[in-house]
Scaffold this motif. Structure first.
Motif, PDB file in Angstrom:
ATOM      1  N   PHE A 177       1.066  -1.415  -0.313  1.00 27.26           N
ATOM      2  CA  PHE A 177       0.467   0.092   0.200  1.00 27.26           C
ATOM      3  C   PHE A 177       0.958   1.043  -0.015  1.00 27.26           C
ATOM      4  O   PHE A 177       1.810   2.063   0.852  1.00 27.26           O
ATOM      5  N   ASP A 205      -0.843  -1.977   6.729  1.00 20.26           N
ATOM      6  CA  ASP A 205      -2.555  -0.458   7.731  1.00 20.26           C
ATOM      7  C   ASP A 205      -0.673   0.328   8.081  1.00 20.26           C
ATOM      8  O   ASP A 205      -0.782   1.692   7.995  1.00 20.26           O
ATOM      9  N   TYR A 206      -0.148   0.001   8.305  1.00 17.47           N
ATOM     10  CA  TYR A 206       1.406   1.424   8.541  1.00 17.47           C
ATOM     11  C   TYR A 206       1.647   1.004   7.455  1.00 17.47           C
ATOM     12  O   TYR A 206       3.019   2.461   7.750  1.00 17.47           O
ATOM     13  N   ALA A 243       0.838   2.438   5.046  1.00 18.50           N
ATOM     14  CA  ALA A 243       0.166   3.135   4.688  1.00 18.50           C
ATOM     15  C   ALA A 243       0.132   4.421   5.395  1.00 18.50           C
ATOM     16  O   ALA A 243       0.831   5.914   4.461  1.00 18.50           O
ATOM     17  N   MET A 244       0.418   4.147   6.346  1.00 21.36           N
ATOM     18  CA  MET A 244       1.058   5.424   7.852  1.00 21.36           C
ATOM     19  C   MET A 244       2.016   6.091   7.152  1.00 21.36           C
ATOM     20  O   MET A 244       2.275   7.359   6.339  1.00 21.36           O
ATOM     21  N   ALA A 245       3.085   5.071   6.989  1.00 22.18           N
ATOM     22  CA  ALA A 245       4.086   5.210   6.916  1.00 22.18           C
ATOM     23  C   ALA A 245       4.723   6.080   5.107  1.00 22.18           C
ATOM     24  O   ALA A 245       5.248   7.342   4.949  1.00 22.18           O
TER      25      ALA A 245
END
Lengths: 296, 316
Positions: free
Chosen positions: B37, B99-100, B102-104
């Motif tokens: 992602f 998900d992580y 994506a945040m990064a």
């Protein structure tokens, strides 16, 4: 030293409170619904605009009109959960992440359409700071923000540990299968997660909007430090998220202090990179966060 | 006159559509094949754009370089610098769960933006870089230069498509899909999951850099506010989801379809009463957001769904 407290520590705690309140929602949604909610920042924006609109019609201080913003954020959060997130719940959660990314844009364009894309202020004019012991000069708003956040933190802690609903929420967050087998109503827990998340997001949004000014990108710009705070506190640990938010806020502000030389340790234009570095370092070395959150 | 105007409008749509198609193919390698992602597309796009601009502009005091090199060098440099940036990012972030990551990647895009805005010596800050040359700029003038550029863009789209298609059909592509669909079993089969992911991320980012370079040469001017970063990232995601993630032809089809839709709505919104025109871009943004929700719920496999390449056995 006095300068350090007045100009770095207190503003750090203020912006940290904003991060903390937002991060609680992100952490709880991540813990219970298991996805990173990218629209949380824009949910804050929506809530804050709700209060801004109320200020135009009712001549009261914005903080007393918070219920209007909270109500608007509620409606927005429950509507997107019902129409956009719930149909995807059976799929891998990454689809919900993509969906929330889209919801962030939907919220923002709605805000731009409804309230214009310019900067707006809640209350015009400058308020004199509080002076304590002739040395500490603290903006009234900053004092209010920090106190209200601490009150909310205590109330949240009592709710999560003492009430039946709060305990159910922690159960679903810690062990969803077991919670379902034990007969807990998961949908009810999900609904209340949104209610609490939206209420705190609206509050944080108003704080942030009053501290600077109100504009449609307000919430999105706060998203990254809030994620960092949620990771720092441990996913699914609301109290951890509060601590994480305060730490990130203070770290960001104090990183620009003249620690080792006459120049700022980190130029203030790169302030927002601090949260990112804390988050990435943590994800690599201690992904469960400071308070042993879930590993998803 | 009306007809030629329409024709040139169509061409500008196709040029931008081609650039988006390249971005979409790049994201298809990362997400469609590799399941990574990346929400920081705009960051790598900008790195490519600035690299190529610095390499190809004439020497100046305002920013680093101008090295005044031919445009192919600019494109190659864009791919390399964006790829190296992607490598540095992937080295740290690629083992993070979806998900992580994506945040990064959102954070990385933000940091790249900060660097571009703040490092005056490198990029001339918010004033931007002007005088970026266009390929065959000396040979063709005015509208014929648009035709030449359209050809250049679509030749590159074709090249990127062939590369992506080869990657997709190769054992490498099969391994990627295996990792995407079941990481544990791919690992058990002895595949070095992190190494494959690193490669995927780097290749995707390098291609995004090329797309950035092409947009810089198209607009001839580059500034931090020239593109709205979130819009680029978001549109590319919508394009890939609508076109069919995992399918290279789908990626191109999605890019063209969504970009035409985006440009076409511009024609309609321009006829709105004046007080609404300033808001028209927000209305379009809202509609694209809703379109994504529709695609996610009802149309997940996209225009051209993913199809596993046939397994060919060698004749003895």
């Amino acid at each position: 030293m006095i300068d350090f407290i007045n100009l770095y520590l207190v503003p750090g705690l203020t912006i940290g409170s904003v991060y903390a309140l937002g991060a609680v929602g992100i952490s709880m949604i991540f813990g219970i619904l298991r996805f990173a909610h990218f629209a949380h920042g824009d949910l804050m924006t929506i809530g804050a605009y709700g209060v801004l609109t109320a200020v135009w019609f009712i001549p009261l201080p914005p903080l007393l009109l918070l219920p209007f913003g909270i109500a608007l954020a509620f409606v927005a959060a429950l509507a997107v959960d019902r129409f956009f997130y719930r149909p995807l719940r059976k799929l891998p959660t990454i689809y919900t992440v993509i969906s929330s990314f889209g919801v962030a844009l939907i919220f923002r364009s709605l805000a731009q359409l409804t309230w214009s894309s310019g900067n707006q202020v809640f209350v015009p004019g400058v308020r004199p700071p509080l002076v304590l012991f002739d040395t500490f000069r603290i903006a009234t708003l900053h004092a209010q923000v920090i106190v209200i956040t601490l009150v909310i933190a205590v109330a949240l802690h009592v709710f999560l540990t003492r009430s039946q609903l709060g305990r159910a929420m922690r159960a679903v967050s810690d062990e969803p299968e077991l919670a379902a087998v034990a007969g807990l109503d998961t949908e009810r827990v999900v609904r209340w997660t949104w209610v609490i998340g939206a209420a705190l997001a609206a509050t944080a949004g108003v704080f942030a909007g009053m501290d600077t000014s109100m504009h449609p990108n307000l919430g999105w710009n706060l998203l990254l430090p809030m994620f960092a705070a949620a990771v720092l506190g441990g996913i699914g640990k609301p109290m951890g998220a509060i601590a994480g938010g305060l730490i990130i806020g203070v770290a960001e502000e104090t990183a620009t202090y003249t620690w080792f030389s006459d120049e700022a340790f980190i130029p203030s234009s790169y302030k927002s990179a601090v949260a990112f570095f804390i988050m990435v370092t943590l994800l690599i070395f201690r992904p469960q966060g400071l308070f042993k959150g879930r590993l998803l | 006159m009306e007809l030629t105007g329409l024709l040139f409008y169509l061409m500008s749509v196709l040029i931008a559509g081609g650039i988006y198609a390249i971005l979409c193919l790049a994201l298809n390698i990362q997400w469609g094949m590799g399941g990574l992602f990346n929400a920081g597309i705009a960051g790598f796009f900008a790195v490519g754009a600035y690299t190529s601009a610095i390499v190809t502009t004439a020497a100046t005091e305002k920013h680093l370089g101008g090295f005044d090199l031919p445009i192919p060098f600019g494109l190659a440099a864009a791919a390399i610098v964006a790829g190296v940036t992607g490598w540095a990012v992937a080295k740290i972030c690629v083992r993070l769960k979806s998900d992580y990551l994506a945040m990064a990647s959102v954070g990385i895009a933000e940091i790249l933006r900060l660097v571009i805005v703040n490092e005056q010596w490198l990029t001339n800050g918010s004033l931007g870089i002007s005088g970026v040359p266009r390929p065959f700029g000396d040979t063709f003038q005015g509208r014929s230069s648009d035709i030449a550029y359209l050809t250049v863009v679509w030749v590159i789209v074709a090249v990127v498509y062939i590369i992506c298609q080869r990657l997709n059909d190769s054992p490498w592509g099969r391994t990627l899909r295996a990792i995407r669909d079941n990481e544990a079993s791919a690992r058990a089969a002895g595949k070095d999951v992190d190494w494959f992911r690193l490669q995927t991320f780097v290749i995707g980012c390098a291609i995004m850099g090329v797309a950035g370079a092409l947009s810089a040469h198209y607009f001839k001017f580059l500034s931090p506010s020239a593109t709205e970063p979130l819009l680029v990232t978001f549109l590319v995601w919508v394009m890939l989801m609508a076109g069919g993630s995992g399918n290279n032809r789908g990626a191109i089809a999605g890019a063209i379809a969504i970009w035409s839709l985006w440009s076409m709505t511009e024609i309609f919104t321009n006829r709105l009463p004046p007080e609404w025109i300033t808001r028209s871009s927000y209305i379009r943004m809202l509609l694209v957001g809703l379109l994504l929700q529709f695609v996610l719920q009802k149309f997940r496999s996209g225009l051209i769904p993913e199809k596993s390449p046939p397994i060919r056995f060698r004749d003895k």
